[in-house]
Design a protein around this motif. Structure first.
Motif, short mmCIF file in Angstrom:
data_model
loop_
_atom_site.label_atom_id
_atom_site.label_comp_id
_atom_site.label_asym_id
_atom_site.label_seq_id
_atom_site.Cartn_x
_atom_site.Cartn_y
_atom_site.Cartn_z
N THR A 1 0.85 -1.19 0.00
CA THR A 1 0.00 0.00 0.00
C THR A 1 0.89 1.24 0.00
O THR A 1 1.90 1.28 0.68
CB THR A 1 -0.90 0.02 1.25
OG1 THR A 1 -1.74 -1.14 1.21
CG2 THR A 1 -1.76 1.27 1.30
N LYS B 1 -4.61 6.42 1.93
CA LYS B 1 -4.19 5.39 0.99
C LYS B 1 -4.40 5.92 -0.42
O LYS B 1 -5.51 6.32 -0.78
CB LYS B 1 -4.99 4.11 1.19
CG LYS B 1 -4.60 3.03 0.20
CD LYS B 1 -5.40 1.77 0.37
CE LYS B 1 -5.03 0.81 -0.74
NZ LYS B 1 -5.84 -0.40 -0.72
N THR C 1 -1.71 1.08 -4.69
CA THR C 1 -1.02 -0.17 -4.39
C THR C 1 -0.05 -0.48 -5.52
O THR C 1 -0.38 -0.29 -6.69
CB THR C 1 -2.05 -1.32 -4.28
OG1 THR C 1 -3.03 -0.97 -3.31
CG2 THR C 1 -1.39 -2.62 -3.87
N HIS D 1 5.03 -1.10 3.24
CA HIS D 1 4.18 -0.04 2.69
C HIS D 1 5.08 1.12 2.29
O HIS D 1 6.27 1.12 2.59
CB HIS D 1 3.11 0.40 3.69
CG HIS D 1 3.68 0.99 4.93
ND1 HIS D 1 4.19 0.23 5.95
CD2 HIS D 1 3.85 2.27 5.32
CE1 HIS D 1 4.64 1.01 6.91
NE2 HIS D 1 4.44 2.26 6.55
#
Length: 98
Positions: free
Chosen positions: A23, A31, A34, A80
């Protein structure tokens, strides 16, 4: 999310097996996308980030230099990334086509 306790990945850890599915969070900790895969052509490795959509449907793939992403691992081992771009800014990038 408090990223100050997360460990930045070393250059050797910036591999497809570590980064695909990671992510990416924007400057506001939202967010934004991805990582779907990496490109190693050229001098700078690049990540294809799927922006927007839901579960990969309706998302827009954009190309981002790995140097523009601060990739890290949290205390659970999950990888991430952070970027200074917002989701709207990334949506304005040219669509990446294979």
């Amino acid at each position: 999310m408090d990223h100050t306790t997360h460990t930045r990945l070393s250059p050797a850890e910036l591999t497809e097996s570590n980064l695909v599915g990671a992510t990416i969070y924007g400057a506001d900790d939202e967010k934004v996308g991805t990582i779907s895969h990496l490109h190693h052509s050229g001098a700078v490795p690049q990540a294809v980030v799927d922006v927007g959509g839901f579960l990969g449907i309706g998302s827009k793939p954009v190309l981002v230099g790995l140097g523009e992403l601060n990739m890290m691992r949290d205390h659970t081992g999950s990888v991430h990334g952070m970027t200074s771009w917002t989701k709207d800014q990334l949506k304005n990038f040219p669509e990446h086509r294979h």
